[in-house]
Design a protein around this motif. Structure first.
Motif, PDB file in Angstrom:
ATOM      1  N   GLN A  24       0.840  -1.201   0.000  1.00  0.00           N
ATOM      2  CA  GLN A  24       0.000   0.000   0.000  1.00  0.00           C
ATOM      3  C   GLN A  24       0.872   1.247   0.000  1.00  0.00           C
ATOM      4  OE1 GLN A  24      -3.181   0.145   2.850  1.00  0.00           O
ATOM      5  NE2 GLN A  24      -3.877  -1.929   2.412  1.00  0.00           N
ATOM      6  N   LEU A  25       0.221   2.406   0.103  1.00  0.00           N
ATOM      7  CA  LEU A  25       0.940   3.673   0.092  1.00  0.00           C
ATOM      8  C   LEU A  25       2.044   3.685   1.139  1.00  0.00           C
ATOM      9  CD1 LEU A  25      -1.729   6.503  -0.182  1.00  0.00           C
ATOM     10  CD2 LEU A  25      -0.214   5.653  -1.950  1.00  0.00           C
ATOM     11  N   PRO A  26       3.201   4.250   0.795  1.00  0.00           N
ATOM     12  CA  PRO A  26       4.257   4.420   1.801  1.00  0.00           C
ATOM     13  C   PRO A  26       3.874   5.534   2.765  1.00  0.00           C
ATOM     14  CG  PRO A  26       4.895   5.509  -0.232  1.00  0.00           C
ATOM     15  CD  PRO A  26       3.595   4.800  -0.518  1.00  0.00           C
ATOM     16  N   PRO A  27       4.614   5.699   3.845  1.00  0.00           N
ATOM     17  CA  PRO A  27       4.300   6.767   4.805  1.00  0.00           C
ATOM     18  C   PRO A  27       4.410   8.146   4.176  1.00  0.00           C
ATOM     19  CG  PRO A  27       5.932   5.233   5.698  1.00  0.00           C
ATOM     20  CD  PRO A  27       5.782   4.910   4.256  1.00  0.00           C
ATOM     21  N   ILE A  28       3.753   9.121   4.782  1.00  0.00           N
ATOM     22  CA  ILE A  28       3.907  10.502   4.351  1.00  0.00           C
ATOM     23  C   ILE A  28       5.316  10.984   4.686  1.00  0.00           C
ATOM     24  CG2 ILE A  28       3.120  12.868   4.743  1.00  0.00           C
ATOM     25  CD1 ILE A  28       0.349  11.777   5.241  1.00  0.00           C
TER      26      ILE A  28
ATOM     27  N   ILE B  20      -0.407   9.948  -8.121  1.00  0.00           N
ATOM     28  CA  ILE B  20      -0.921   8.610  -8.415  1.00  0.00           C
ATOM     29  C   ILE B  20       0.183   7.707  -8.959  1.00  0.00           C
ATOM     30  CG2 ILE B  20      -2.564   7.289  -9.807  1.00  0.00           C
ATOM     31  CD1 ILE B  20      -4.386   9.678  -9.828  1.00  0.00           C
ATOM     32  N   ASP B  21       0.255   6.506  -8.434  1.00  0.00           N
ATOM     33  CA  ASP B  21       1.113   5.459  -8.975  1.00  0.00           C
ATOM     34  C   ASP B  21       0.428   4.125  -8.715  1.00  0.00           C
ATOM     35  OD1 ASP B  21       1.476   4.948  -6.290  1.00  0.00           O
ATOM     36  OD2 ASP B  21       3.601   5.479  -6.250  1.00  0.00           O
ATOM     37  N   ARG B  22       1.149   3.046  -8.988  1.00  0.00           N
ATOM     38  CA  ARG B  22       0.552   1.707  -8.825  1.00  0.00           C
ATOM     39  C   ARG B  22       0.061   1.481  -7.399  1.00  0.00           C
ATOM     40  NH1 ARG B  22       4.720  -2.817  -9.948  1.00  0.00           N
ATOM     41  NH2 ARG B  22       4.643  -1.857 -12.020  1.00  0.00           N
ATOM     42  N   ALA B  23       0.887   1.852  -6.411  1.00  0.00           N
ATOM     43  CA  ALA B  23       0.503   1.643  -5.008  1.00  0.00           C
ATOM     44  C   ALA B  23      -0.733   2.461  -4.650  1.00  0.00           C
ATOM     45  CB  ALA B  23       1.666   1.999  -4.085  1.00  0.00           C
ATOM     46  N   TRP B  24      -0.837   3.667  -5.218  1.00  0.00           N
ATOM     47  CA  TRP B  24      -1.989   4.523  -4.924  1.00  0.00           C
ATOM     48  C   TRP B  24      -3.268   3.871  -5.435  1.00  0.00           C
ATOM     49  CZ3 TRP B  24      -6.130   7.100  -6.868  1.00  0.00           C
ATOM     50  CH2 TRP B  24      -6.641   8.173  -6.139  1.00  0.00           C
ATOM     51  N   ILE B  25      -3.239   3.382  -6.680  1.00  0.00           N
ATOM     52  CA  ILE B  25      -4.429   2.755  -7.270  1.00  0.00           C
ATOM     53  C   ILE B  25      -4.793   1.476  -6.516  1.00  0.00           C
ATOM     54  CG2 ILE B  25      -5.364   1.665  -9.349  1.00  0.00           C
ATOM     55  CD1 ILE B  25      -3.584   3.581 -10.969  1.00  0.00           C
ATOM     56  N   TYR B  26      -3.768   0.666  -6.222  1.00  0.00           N
ATOM     57  CA  TYR B  26      -4.003  -0.588  -5.487  1.00  0.00           C
ATOM     58  C   TYR B  26      -4.636  -0.303  -4.121  1.00  0.00           C
ATOM     59  CZ  TYR B  26      -2.787  -4.604  -2.545  1.00  0.00           C
ATOM     60  OH  TYR B  26      -2.823  -5.663  -1.657  1.00  0.00           O
ATOM     61  N   THR B  27      -4.095   0.676  -3.404  1.00  0.00           N
ATOM     62  CA  THR B  27      -4.623   1.016  -2.085  1.00  0.00           C
ATOM     63  C   THR B  27      -6.050   1.547  -2.188  1.00  0.00           C
ATOM     64  OG1 THR B  27      -2.375   1.595  -1.384  1.00  0.00           O
ATOM     65  CG2 THR B  27      -4.181   2.326   0.023  1.00  0.00           C
ATOM     66  N   ALA B  28      -6.307   2.368  -3.200  1.00  0.00           N
ATOM     67  CA  ALA B  28      -7.636   2.970  -3.352  1.00  0.00           C
ATOM     68  C   ALA B  28      -8.705   1.915  -3.604  1.00  0.00           C
ATOM     69  CB  ALA B  28      -7.620   3.990  -4.487  1.00  0.00           C
ATOM     70  N   ILE B  29      -8.443   1.000  -4.537  1.00  0.00           N
ATOM     71  CA  ILE B  29      -9.504   0.042  -4.884  1.00  0.00           C
ATOM     72  C   ILE B  29      -9.717  -1.001  -3.792  1.00  0.00           C
ATOM     73  CG2 ILE B  29      -9.148   0.382  -7.361  1.00  0.00           C
ATOM     74  CD1 ILE B  29      -7.733  -2.275  -7.471  1.00  0.00           C
ATOM     75  N   THR B  30      -8.706  -1.221  -2.962  1.00  0.00           N
ATOM     76  CA  THR B  30      -8.898  -2.181  -1.868  1.00  0.00           C
ATOM     77  C   THR B  30      -9.607  -1.552  -0.679  1.00  0.00           C
ATOM     78  OG1 THR B  30      -6.616  -1.727  -1.134  1.00  0.00           O
ATOM     79  CG2 THR B  30      -6.974  -3.681  -2.492  1.00  0.00           C
TER      80      THR B  30
ATOM     81  N   SER C 244       7.344   4.438  -4.111  1.00  0.00           N
ATOM     82  CA  SER C 244       7.932   4.050  -2.830  1.00  0.00           C
ATOM     83  C   SER C 244       9.213   3.254  -3.023  1.00  0.00           C
ATOM     84  CB  SER C 244       6.930   3.235  -2.004  1.00  0.00           C
ATOM     85  OG  SER C 244       6.572   2.044  -2.685  1.00  0.00           O
ATOM     86  N   HIS C 245       9.317   2.530  -4.159  1.00  0.00           N
ATOM     87  CA  HIS C 245      10.526   1.750  -4.425  1.00  0.00           C
ATOM     88  C   HIS C 245      11.708   2.655  -4.745  1.00  0.00           C
ATOM     89  CE1 HIS C 245       8.192  -1.847  -4.231  1.00  0.00           C
ATOM     90  NE2 HIS C 245       7.434  -1.512  -5.266  1.00  0.00           N
ATOM     91  N   LEU C 246      11.440   3.926  -5.061  1.00  0.00           N
ATOM     92  CA  LEU C 246      12.507   4.860  -5.388  1.00  0.00           C
ATOM     93  C   LEU C 246      13.021   5.593  -4.154  1.00  0.00           C
ATOM     94  CD1 LEU C 246      10.909   6.427  -8.614  1.00  0.00           C
ATOM     95  CD2 LEU C 246      12.501   4.494  -8.457  1.00  0.00           C
TER      96      LEU C 246
END
Length: 733
Positions: free
Chosen positions: A472-476, A680-690, A715-717
């Motif tokens: 999911q989304l990394p920390p702020i 928006i990135d992959r983690a953002w979309i994944y977290t949103a739809i779940t 987050s991987h960067l």
């Protein structure tokens, strides 16, 4: 009614008589001139109105305060109750604005009696106080000593004395606040400075104005203050204080991007921008930072590690690994507790859930991870029942208020937000028999500074369980604690991958799993997932139209505050166009608060005394207002809350919310806005739809969606050193 308007520059002093409106970005207050002769203006009397951002004021206004303002004013003649009165309005920017306490005895009495900060001291006590102290009032108030309290005790109770000193505390350094406001230092930074330096605040700034960088001002702002202030700061461009501040600011910018270390390739351009591309000065800055131990240079990689971040990551790694050594703890008592907990379940655990429960009981530190709906909560609920049976004190926490509420509903144990937990006394284990467990839910949201504070807030032998989804989304904040812990493989982790929450027929489990793997689903619309091809300019309208189809079950998730604000306003107009609005009276005219009866409301701050947490949702259920209240909000919990000014300052419309506010929560029906965005990135979309339980609507352009899914998550960067430290210290042990 208004019949004339003019503008000029003026200077005047007034006493505050009303504060009709305050909000995070606007406060309006009015008053009458202090000099009685000032009342005679042309055809009648006049009063002064200030409209300003609270950040430019030295202190929040209170009835009875004396203020002085100079600058461009607007003069309007108003007809009020059949007579003409002038209003002098100063709005947004001023040449100068300052606040002082009343000087005359009678005004001081009225001020203390009416100012809410002087709790429990009414007019009678205030009159006795001021008459007894006379000219000594301010000297005594500025010196909270035994002698001062002894003198006060002859006519005030201990409770009233405490209230008096507590109420006066915010005014003790008022001259400092006025000086800082004059020098364009924001109010939020003023309060931090005074809390840290107290009466020595101005001396501290004059000694080194670049301390302001540490409190949140930008390097350029402080540079400008030095050049434009009349304080005659003695400082050259090569002053080590200036160079150290430039490096601190550049490092902070990297930390704000989520990194815990950085490279010269990233750091040098930032310094170049701050120091006008002066290469010699940039080299001197690195030397100044090294001499001041602002960073540690990694000899193997050449990377720059801010000293505080490196220290925190080291402490986290060592404390977790010390706990990790305590394993193979599952014994007969654990087995009995396990069977007790499992026996209370209305269903059987899966094999993976059983293994997860036993792993948590077998290790002093462990993780339970997996996607949304994979059964983490069931595992956690079972584990906690077992630990409670074993005599452990359970401490369950989550980052956001809404996540903490959901955790409490799920596990049946008391929960706290992390902020509240850290304000409580540390967990100490004084006796050999003392046992405690700390559960950190939604741990993917935990950054390095927060984890460090948690680790150092508990006894080294307190057991820890972290739960969450590292995808999911990394920390702020900086770092990616849960992701690093899982990837290190040196801490016991139970990964659950069988979805339990959503029914298989919805298509949500397969859809989210596919996206998490970086693949675009073959069909963007399938099962209970609906994709709506939409042009950028129409996204807000389409989201609102979809929301209106099932408003009681829906929540809109959007990436930016600007889009959320737009959607909230559109949704309000679409689904609640005719709701009455709370109102207040300002200068004889009706003014309205921009909320309507039956609006969805979200809280943006914690208020524990009112049982409100950041992210709490409710409905504006009444707009009946009086002098103190603007109406009522009925919370999701069915509790009814009166809306006073404090509450008004921490709410917003809740039809659309950010993903960080939604993280840790679920909603029956989710509408996801996918505009062009850097967030928006992959983690953002994944977290949103779940976040959805039964139905998803995705609104945007298919090409953009495809691009977001196929690009690895940001987050991987992130540069995070915790992973390396966990592995390194584990090998050394």
């Amino acid at each position: 009614m208004i019949n004339t308007t003019s503008a000029d520059v003026f200077n005047e002093s007034f006493r505050v008589t009303s504060i009709p409106f305050t909000a995070p970005k606007l406060v309006i207050f009015s008053g009458v001139p202090i000099n009685p002769k000032s009342y005679q203006v042309n055809s009648g009397k006049y009063y002064v109105t200030i409209k300003a951002n609270p950040q430019v004021l030295p202190v929040m206004p209170s009835v009875g305060q004396h203020w002085n303002v100079s600058g461009l004013r607007k003069v309007e003649n108003k007809e009020i109750d059949n007579y003409v009165m002038q209003q002098h309005t100063y709005e947004k920017s001023f040449e100068a604005i300052s606040c002082t306490l009343p000087k005359s005895n009678e005004e001081l009495i009225n001020f203390i009696a009416k100012e809410k900060d002087f709790e429990g001291i009414g007019e009678k006590k205030a009159r006795v106080l001021c008459n007894a102290l006379g000219d000594d009032f301010y000297e005594i108030m500025n010196n909270d000593t035994l002698t001062s309290r002894t003198r006060l005790s002859s006519f005030l109770s201990d409770h009233s004395i405490n209230a008096l000193f507590k109420g006066y505390a915010k005014y003790r350094n008022l001259s400092h606040c006025n000086w800082m406001s004059k020098n364009k230092i924001p109010s939020r930074i003023q309060q931090q400075l005074i809390k840290h330096h107290d009466e020595k605040t101005i001396d501290a700034i004059k000694n080194n104005p670049f301390i302001l960088v540490s409190f949140g001002m930008t390097f350029k702002e402080v540079d400008s203050l030095i050049k434009n202030s009349d304080c005659n700061f003695e400082m050259t461009d090569y002053d080590h204080r200036r160079l150290s501040a430039a490096l601190e600011f550049a490092l902070r910018k990297q930390i704000e991007k989520g990194h815990t270390f950085t490279s010269q390739a990233d750091l040098r351009p930032a310094l170049s921008q701050l120091l006008n591309n002066d290469k010699e000065m940039i080299s001197a800055t690195f030397r100044a930072g090294y001499n001041k131990a602002q960073y540690v240079l990694n000899p193997d990689t050449g990377n720059y590690h801010p000293t505080s971040q490196l220290l925190m990551e080291n402490v986290i790694a060592k404390r977790l690994l010390k706990l990790a050594k305590q394993k193979d703890l599952y014994d007969d008592h654990s087995n009995a507790a396990y069977h007790f907990a499992v026996g209370q379940l209305p269903y059987e655990l899966t094999k993976m859930q059983t293994e997860a429960v036993m792993t948590c009981l077998d290790n002093a530190v462990s993780c339970v991870t997996g996607g949304a709906g994979t059964g983490k909560t069931t595992v956690l609920r079972t584990v906690l029942k077992a630990y409670f049976k074993l005599g452990y004190d359970i401490h369950a926490i989550a980052l956001s208020g809404r996540a903490a509420m959901r955790l409490h509903e799920s596990i049946g144990f008391d929960t706290l937000t992390i902020a509240r937990f850290l304000k409580n006394n540390p967990i100490e284990l004084d006796l050999a028999t003392d046992k405690a467990l700390l559960v950190i839910d939604e741990a993917s949201m935990i950054d390095v500074p927060t984890m460090y504070r948690l680790i150092t807030h508990i006894h080294p032998n307190v057991r820890i369980i972290l739960t969450g989804d590292p995808d999911q989304l990394p920390p702020i904040g900086c770092g990616k604690v849960l992701s690093d812990i899982v990837e290190s493989k040196v801490i016991a982790n139970s990964m659950l991958d069988i979805v339990k929450r959503q029914a298989g027929t919805t298509g949500i489990p397969e859809y989210s799993r596919t996206i998490n793997q970086g693949k675009v689903p073959e069909k963007l619309t399938t099962g209970n997932i609906h994709f709506h091809q939409t042009q950028e300019k129409d996204i807000a309208d389409v989201c609102c139209e979809l929301y209106s189809q099932a408003p009681f079950d829906s929540r809109i998730i959007a990436p930016s505050k600007a889009l959320i604000s737009e959607i909230n306003k559109l949704a309000q107009d679409l689904v609640n166009p005719d709701g009455g609005r709370p109102e207040f009276n300002m200068d004889g005219e009706r003014q309205f608060v921009n909320y309507r009866l039956n609006d969805v409301i979200m809280f943006t701050q914690n208020h524990y005394d009112k049982d409100i947490r950041n992210g709490s949702l409710g409905t504006l259920s009444s707009v009946e207002s009086d002098d103190n209240y603007f109406g009522e909000i009925t919370l999701d919990t069915a509790k009814v809350l009166k809306v006073d000014q404090t509450i008004l300052d921490c709410i917003q419309l809740g039809y659309a919310i950010t993903l960080h506010k939604a993280q840790g929560s679920q909603f029956k029906r989710i509408i996801v806005a996918i505009p062009k965005s850097n967030i928006i990135d992959r983690a953002w979309i994944y977290t949103a739809i779940t976040r959805a339980e039964t139905e998803i609507h995705i609104v945007g352009d298919a090409k953009k969606l495809k691009s977001f899914i196929e690009t690895p998550s940001k987050s991987h960067l992130r540069n995070s050193y915790l992973l390396h430290l966990l592995r390194q210290h584990n090998k050394q042990d």
